[in-house]
Design a protein around this motif. Structure first.
Motif, PDB file in Angstrom:
ATOM      1  N   ARG A 116      81.920 -53.422 -26.495  1.00 54.41           N
ATOM      2  CA  ARG A 116      82.201 -54.457 -27.353  1.00 54.41           C
ATOM      3  C   ARG A 116      83.549 -54.090 -27.790  1.00 54.41           C
ATOM      4  NH1 ARG A 116      78.701 -54.280 -32.178  1.00 54.41           N
ATOM      5  NH2 ARG A 116      80.240 -54.214 -33.520  1.00 54.41           N
ATOM      6  N   ALA A 117      83.785 -52.942 -27.981  1.00 56.43           N
ATOM      7  CA  ALA A 117      85.316 -52.355 -28.301  1.00 56.43           C
ATOM      8  C   ALA A 117      86.266 -52.821 -27.333  1.00 56.43           C
ATOM      9  CB  ALA A 117      85.360 -50.930 -28.527  1.00 56.43           C
ATOM     10  N   ARG A 118      85.816 -52.869 -26.191  1.00 55.19           N
ATOM     11  CA  ARG A 118      86.802 -53.153 -25.137  1.00 55.19           C
ATOM     12  C   ARG A 118      87.243 -54.793 -25.090  1.00 55.19           C
ATOM     13  NH1 ARG A 118      88.061 -55.368 -20.400  1.00 55.19           N
ATOM     14  NH2 ARG A 118      89.832 -54.466 -19.312  1.00 55.19           N
ATOM     15  N   ALA A 119      85.912 -55.562 -25.457  1.00 58.73           N
ATOM     16  CA  ALA A 119      86.210 -56.910 -25.417  1.00 58.73           C
ATOM     17  C   ALA A 119      87.135 -57.364 -26.761  1.00 58.73           C
ATOM     18  CB  ALA A 119      84.883 -57.492 -25.620  1.00 58.73           C
ATOM     19  N   GLN A 120      86.826 -56.668 -27.713  1.00 52.61           N
ATOM     20  CA  GLN A 120      87.608 -56.801 -29.215  1.00 52.61           C
ATOM     21  C   GLN A 120      89.209 -56.646 -28.687  1.00 52.61           C
ATOM     22  OE1 GLN A 120      87.210 -54.542 -32.604  1.00 52.61           O
ATOM     23  NE2 GLN A 120      86.285 -56.328 -33.303  1.00 52.61           N
ATOM     24  N   LEU A 121      89.650 -55.240 -28.133  1.00 56.35           N
ATOM     25  CA  LEU A 121      90.875 -55.226 -27.896  1.00 56.35           C
ATOM     26  C   LEU A 121      91.375 -56.107 -26.800  1.00 56.35           C
ATOM     27  CD1 LEU A 121      90.729 -51.422 -27.385  1.00 56.35           C
ATOM     28  CD2 LEU A 121      91.547 -52.542 -29.141  1.00 56.35           C
ATOM     29  N   VAL A 122      90.787 -56.618 -25.868  1.00 63.17           N
ATOM     30  CA  VAL A 122      91.302 -57.761 -24.950  1.00 63.17           C
ATOM     31  C   VAL A 122      91.533 -58.907 -25.484  1.00 63.17           C
ATOM     32  CG1 VAL A 122      90.620 -59.051 -22.968  1.00 63.17           C
ATOM     33  CG2 VAL A 122      90.302 -56.700 -22.799  1.00 63.17           C
ATOM     34  N   GLU A 123      90.424 -59.301 -26.590  1.00 66.40           N
ATOM     35  CA  GLU A 123      90.854 -60.527 -27.227  1.00 66.40           C
ATOM     36  C   GLU A 123      92.168 -60.566 -28.007  1.00 66.40           C
ATOM     37  OE1 GLU A 123      88.180 -61.996 -30.991  1.00 66.40           O
ATOM     38  OE2 GLU A 123      87.179 -62.262 -29.182  1.00 66.40           O
ATOM     39  N   ARG A 124      92.295 -59.233 -28.732  1.00 67.96           N
ATOM     40  CA  ARG A 124      93.337 -59.387 -29.507  1.00 67.96           C
ATOM     41  C   ARG A 124      94.824 -59.005 -28.822  1.00 67.96           C
ATOM     42  NH1 ARG A 124      90.780 -55.430 -34.052  1.00 67.96           N
ATOM     43  NH2 ARG A 124      89.711 -57.193 -35.212  1.00 67.96           N
ATOM     44  N   GLY A 125      94.596 -59.139 -27.471  1.00 67.51           N
ATOM     45  CA  GLY A 125      95.866 -58.748 -26.742  1.00 67.51           C
ATOM     46  C   GLY A 125      96.368 -57.433 -26.266  1.00 67.51           C
ATOM     47  N   VAL A 126      95.462 -56.373 -26.478  1.00 66.86           N
ATOM     48  CA  VAL A 126      95.649 -55.062 -26.270  1.00 66.86           C
ATOM     49  C   VAL A 126      95.639 -54.920 -24.545  1.00 66.86           C
ATOM     50  CG1 VAL A 126      95.256 -52.507 -26.735  1.00 66.86           C
ATOM     51  CG2 VAL A 126      95.215 -54.401 -28.583  1.00 66.86           C
ATOM     52  N   ALA A 127      96.449 -54.124 -24.099  1.00 64.24           N
ATOM     53  CA  ALA A 127      96.448 -53.935 -22.663  1.00 64.24           C
ATOM     54  C   ALA A 127      95.418 -52.616 -22.584  1.00 64.24           C
ATOM     55  CB  ALA A 127      97.781 -53.634 -21.973  1.00 64.24           C
ATOM     56  N   VAL A 128      94.448 -52.820 -22.118  1.00 60.92           N
ATOM     57  CA  VAL A 128      93.471 -51.839 -22.337  1.00 60.92           C
ATOM     58  C   VAL A 128      92.821 -51.512 -20.777  1.00 60.92           C
ATOM     59  CG1 VAL A 128      91.583 -53.393 -23.043  1.00 60.92           C
ATOM     60  CG2 VAL A 128      91.348 -50.826 -23.580  1.00 60.92           C
ATOM     61  N   SER A 129      92.523 -50.381 -20.439  1.00 61.22           N
ATOM     62  CA  SER A 129      91.715 -49.981 -19.155  1.00 61.22           C
ATOM     63  C   SER A 129      90.430 -50.332 -19.094  1.00 61.22           C
ATOM     64  CB  SER A 129      91.755 -48.497 -18.811  1.00 61.22           C
ATOM     65  OG  SER A 129      90.819 -47.785 -19.965  1.00 61.22           O
ATOM     66  N   GLU A 130      89.768 -50.565 -17.941  1.00 58.19           N
ATOM     67  CA  GLU A 130      88.568 -50.789 -17.857  1.00 58.19           C
ATOM     68  C   GLU A 130      87.694 -49.710 -18.236  1.00 58.19           C
ATOM     69  OE1 GLU A 130      87.127 -53.586 -16.417  1.00 58.19           O
ATOM     70  OE2 GLU A 130      89.066 -54.542 -16.058  1.00 58.19           O
ATOM     71  N   VAL A 131      86.542 -49.944 -18.494  1.00 61.13           N
ATOM     72  CA  VAL A 131      85.632 -48.793 -18.937  1.00 61.13           C
ATOM     73  C   VAL A 131      85.242 -47.696 -17.819  1.00 61.13           C
ATOM     74  CG1 VAL A 131      83.120 -47.990 -19.651  1.00 61.13           C
ATOM     75  CG2 VAL A 131      84.241 -50.519 -20.591  1.00 61.13           C
TER      76      VAL A 131
END
Length: 135
Positions: free
Chosen positions: A81-96
């Protein structure tokens, strides 16, 4: 006696760009944005639910090379859920990613060992770890 960590200084090149990233993209609360003079500005932001804030600014914060901070870590109850939120907000985030073995296995195999990673616009590196008992 309790010793609580309350503030971590994060070195940045552009205070407004960093404030926007931490407030808008990460959802940190802006506690204060104080301009003392053209040379001195301090912005304090706090992650939701955290007892520790970050400070960005110029003039009144210790001099560190922007982007040099490593190892900052946030803890969440649900890494997906945290990763999905970061992606939704445009943050370049790694896979889990799973790092290590859970010392206290739970029903969720990601608890304690599930992580994602991202950097702010200056390259300061952050990790997010799933620990459901603290989330």
């Amino acid at each position: 006696m309790n010793w609580t960590l309350e503030v971590v200084v994060v070195p940045v090149t552009d205070v407004d760009r960093a404030k926007d990233f931490y407030a808008r993209q990460l959802g940190f609360n802006v506690d204060h944005d104080t301009t003392i003079s053209d040379e001195v500005r301090v912005v304090q932001l706090t992650p939701p639910g955290s007892g520790c804030s970050i400070v960005i600014g110029k003039g009144a914060v210790p001099e560190m090379p922007p982007g040099s901070l490593r190892g900052l870590q946030l803890v969440v109850a649900d890494i997906h859920r945290a990763r999905a939120q970061l992606v939704e907000r445009g943050v370049a985030v790694s896979e889990v990613q799973v790092l290590g073995e859970n010392p206290s296995p739970t029903s969720d195999p990601l608890d304690n060992v599930g992580f994602v990673f991202f950097s702010d616009p200056d390259g300061n590196a952050w990790a997010v770890q799933q620990i459901s008992s603290r989330g």
